[in-house]
Motif scaffolding. Structure first.
Motif, PDB file in Angstrom:
ATOM      1  N   TYR A   9       0.802  -1.221   0.000  1.00 46.41           N
ATOM      2  CA  TYR A   9       0.000   0.000   0.000  1.00 46.41           C
ATOM      3  C   TYR A   9       0.836   1.273   0.000  1.00 46.41           C
ATOM      4  O   TYR A   9       1.939   1.314   0.529  1.00 46.41           O
ATOM      5  N   GLN A  41      -2.796  -0.917   4.951  1.00 51.70           N
ATOM      6  CA  GLN A  41      -3.539  -0.046   4.042  1.00 51.70           C
ATOM      7  C   GLN A  41      -4.040   1.230   4.695  1.00 51.70           C
ATOM      8  O   GLN A  41      -4.279   2.223   4.029  1.00 51.70           O
ATOM      9  N   MET A  42      -4.203   1.245   5.990  1.00 50.01           N
ATOM     10  CA  MET A  42      -4.733   2.427   6.652  1.00 50.01           C
ATOM     11  C   MET A  42      -3.641   3.400   7.070  1.00 50.01           C
ATOM     12  O   MET A  42      -3.875   4.572   7.233  1.00 50.01           O
ATOM     13  N   THR A  94       0.223   4.642   6.272  1.00 51.57           N
ATOM     14  CA  THR A  94       1.431   4.581   5.458  1.00 51.57           C
ATOM     15  C   THR A  94       2.631   5.138   6.200  1.00 51.57           C
ATOM     16  O   THR A  94       3.684   5.315   5.626  1.00 51.57           O
ATOM     17  N   GLY A 139      -2.912   4.481   1.542  1.00 52.65           N
ATOM     18  CA  GLY A 139      -4.189   3.791   1.649  1.00 52.65           C
ATOM     19  C   GLY A 139      -4.672   3.132   0.370  1.00 52.65           C
ATOM     20  O   GLY A 139      -5.735   2.533   0.347  1.00 52.65           O
TER      21      GLY A 139
END
Length: 150
Positions: A67, A119-120, A122, A70
């Motif tokens: 990722y 993903q939430m 970085t 996100g």
């Protein structure tokens, strides 16, 4: 045209396959990362995956999305001695098509870290004029450099 037939026709000192060279480098203990843009029509991801499968390397980490901000930046699979990374939306010349994701890829290679999975988060937040560390994360790029790449 990013590849030249003139050069390709005259270049006669390259091996038919890189696989024996990869095997030799892996046996010597060097880290090998192979990357590919997922829209590359010259060297498609599928062809690269089939080629890497021919090495018969044990899988350390199965195919997973990585990722950036996100969003899925691509996919990665880690084998014993080799890491394969795809870059979403990139063609044959990854840094040209996706410079930010290429920077993340090279940064993780240099730090010997897997591609970011979270993903939430970085790792960095750019809110207003302040760049702040969100939390400890695999994705610890230098924000002053990475924010230059959109």
């Amino acid at each position: 045209d990013t590849c030249s037939d003139i050069v390709g026709d005259k270049w006669a000192d390259s091996p038919i396959s890189m696989l024996p060279i990869y095997q030799e480098l892996i046996e010597a203990g060097l880290r090998i990362w192979v990357y590919s843009g997922d829209t590359d029509a010259v060297v498609p991801v599928t062809a690269t995956r089939y080629s890497l499968d021919a090495l018969k390397l044990p899988t350390v980490t199965k195919w997973y999305p990585w990722y950036d901000k996100g969003q899925v930046g691509g996919w990665s699979e880690v084998y014993m001695g080799l890491t394969f990374v795809t870059i979403r939306g990139a063609g044959h010349e990854v840094p040209l098509h996706r410079p930010r994701q290429a920077f993340i890829l090279f940064n993780h290679f240099l730090k010997n870290k897997p591609m970011p999975r979270n993903q939430m988060n970085t790792g960095w937040s750019n809110k207003g004029n302040h760049i702040t560390r969100v939390s400890e994360d695999e994705d610890d790029e230098n924000p002053s450099r990475i924010d230059k790449f959109k």
